[in-house]
Design an enzyme around this catalytic site. Structure first.
Site, mmCIF file in Angstrom:
data_model
loop_
_atom_site.group_PDB
_atom_site.id
_atom_site.type_symbol
_atom_site.label_atom_id
_atom_site.label_comp_id
_atom_site.label_asym_id
_atom_site.label_seq_id
_atom_site.Cartn_x
_atom_site.Cartn_y
_atom_site.Cartn_z
ATOM 1 N N HIS A 35 0.866 -1.198 0.000
ATOM 2 C CA HIS A 35 0.000 0.000 0.000
ATOM 3 C C HIS A 35 0.891 1.231 0.000
ATOM 4 O O HIS A 35 1.708 1.427 0.896
ATOM 5 C CB HIS A 35 -0.907 -0.010 1.232
ATOM 6 C CG HIS A 35 -1.947 1.074 1.206
ATOM 7 N ND1 HIS A 35 -3.066 1.032 0.402
ATOM 8 C CD2 HIS A 35 -2.019 2.231 1.889
ATOM 9 C CE1 HIS A 35 -3.789 2.121 0.598
ATOM 10 N NE2 HIS A 35 -3.179 2.862 1.494
ATOM 11 N N ASP A 37 0.900 5.263 -0.160
ATOM 12 C CA ASP A 37 0.067 6.466 0.016
ATOM 13 C C ASP A 37 0.726 7.692 -0.616
ATOM 14 O O ASP A 37 1.847 8.034 -0.261
ATOM 15 C CB ASP A 37 -0.139 6.739 1.512
ATOM 16 C CG ASP A 37 -1.091 5.737 2.146
ATOM 17 O OD1 ASP A 37 -0.717 5.134 3.165
ATOM 18 O OD2 ASP A 37 -2.179 5.537 1.598
ATOM 19 N N GLY A 144 -4.923 11.051 5.576
ATOM 20 C CA GLY A 144 -3.832 12.018 5.775
ATOM 21 C C GLY A 144 -2.757 11.529 6.723
ATOM 22 O O GLY A 144 -1.580 11.883 6.574
ATOM 23 N N GLY A 147 -1.916 5.893 12.227
ATOM 24 C CA GLY A 147 -2.057 5.894 13.685
ATOM 25 C C GLY A 147 -3.287 6.593 14.227
ATOM 26 O O GLY A 147 -3.357 6.920 15.409
ATOM 27 N N ASP A 177 -9.017 0.707 5.036
ATOM 28 C CA ASP A 177 -7.750 1.432 5.224
ATOM 29 C C ASP A 177 -7.879 2.351 6.434
ATOM 30 O O ASP A 177 -8.744 3.212 6.461
ATOM 31 C CB ASP A 177 -7.460 2.262 3.955
ATOM 32 C CG ASP A 177 -6.098 2.926 3.996
ATOM 33 O OD1 ASP A 177 -5.781 3.672 3.053
ATOM 34 O OD2 ASP A 177 -5.347 2.691 4.970
#
Ligand code: DX5
Ligand code: ZN
Length: 224
Positions: A35, A37, A144, A147, A177
């Site tokens: 994945h 980002d 964005g 955690g 996600d």
């Protein structure tokens, strides 16, 4: 027999100096894809990995990339990345004027096409693009940052998305996600998830040396 639950580790959660070790352990572990980002600082208030990181990772592994574009005008940014057949590419539909045609252009290159759906994004986008969707990236957090905590409406929204995806004439993979801890992932599975992006909240929290053990434990406990 336990069904296969695909796992896509989120490399933005890797410390830069751990990246190569992570990619090697992903390969060894046999994860379903990486994945990746991409954030532009406009669509989301953060900037992460870019084309240099992407090409570096591409040069050391054949694993498919599961690319998540959190950018304005993804139709302009996506061509900067050397996506290839069997990669997976998701973008946020509200970031482009023509989401359906962008999905079609990805499919014409045999790239698996997906929409990334944030907590407040209308699922009408899914209904209107059902015929061209290969997967849906359902955000359990506001995009964005790694955690974060799962938002309150996620599970009920996930159930609605699953019901929509089941109306399609073909299988549409539902990937969650964000904050996919073991506890949350069990609930997400029940609500209709097929697969998970995993990051700081779960399997990647202890570094590359613990990844394989964490991955095995996560799947064993998820299947229980
Ligand atoms: C957040 C990203 C996610 C995130 C996952 O915008 O799209 O992929 O890195 O990290 P965790 O699993 O810690 O939420
Ligand atoms: Zn992501």
């Amino acid at each position: 027999m336990n069904r296969h639950i695909a796992i896509y580790p989120s490399v933005m959660c890797s410390k830069p100096w751990d990246l190569k070790d992570y990619v090697n352990v992903f390969d060894k572990t046999g994860v379903d894809g990486i994945h990746f980002d991409v954030m532009d600082g406009h669509f989301v208030p953060n900037i992460t990995l870019g084309t240099i990181d992407f090409n570096m990772i591409r040069s050391i592994t054949d694993m498919p990339m599961n690319v998540h574009f959190m950018v304005e005008r993804p139709e302009v940014i996506i061509p900067y990345f050397e996506l290839k057949e069997n990669d997976m590419c998701a973008f946020h539909p509200e970031a482009t004027r023509q989401p359906h045609s962008l999905l079609l252009s990805l499919k014409s290159r045999n790239i698996k096409a997906g929409l990334a759906i944030s907590p407040a994004t209308s699922i009408d986008y899914i209904e209107n693009c059902l015929d061209v969707l290969d997967f849906i990236l359902v955000m359990a957090v506001n995009p964005g940052f790694g955690g974060q905590k799962m938002v309150a409406n996620h599970l009920s929204k996930l159930e609605k998305i699953k019901a929509l995806a089941d109306k399609a004439a073909h299988k549409i993979e539902i990937i969650v996600d964000g904050n996919t801890t073991l506890e949350n992932a069990k609930l997400m599975l029940k609500a209709g998830a097929d697969s998970f992006v995993v990051g700081n909240s779960s399997i990647m929290k202890d570094g590359p040396e613990k990844f394989q053990e964490n991955y095995k434990l996560y799947l064993e406990r998820l299947q229980k």
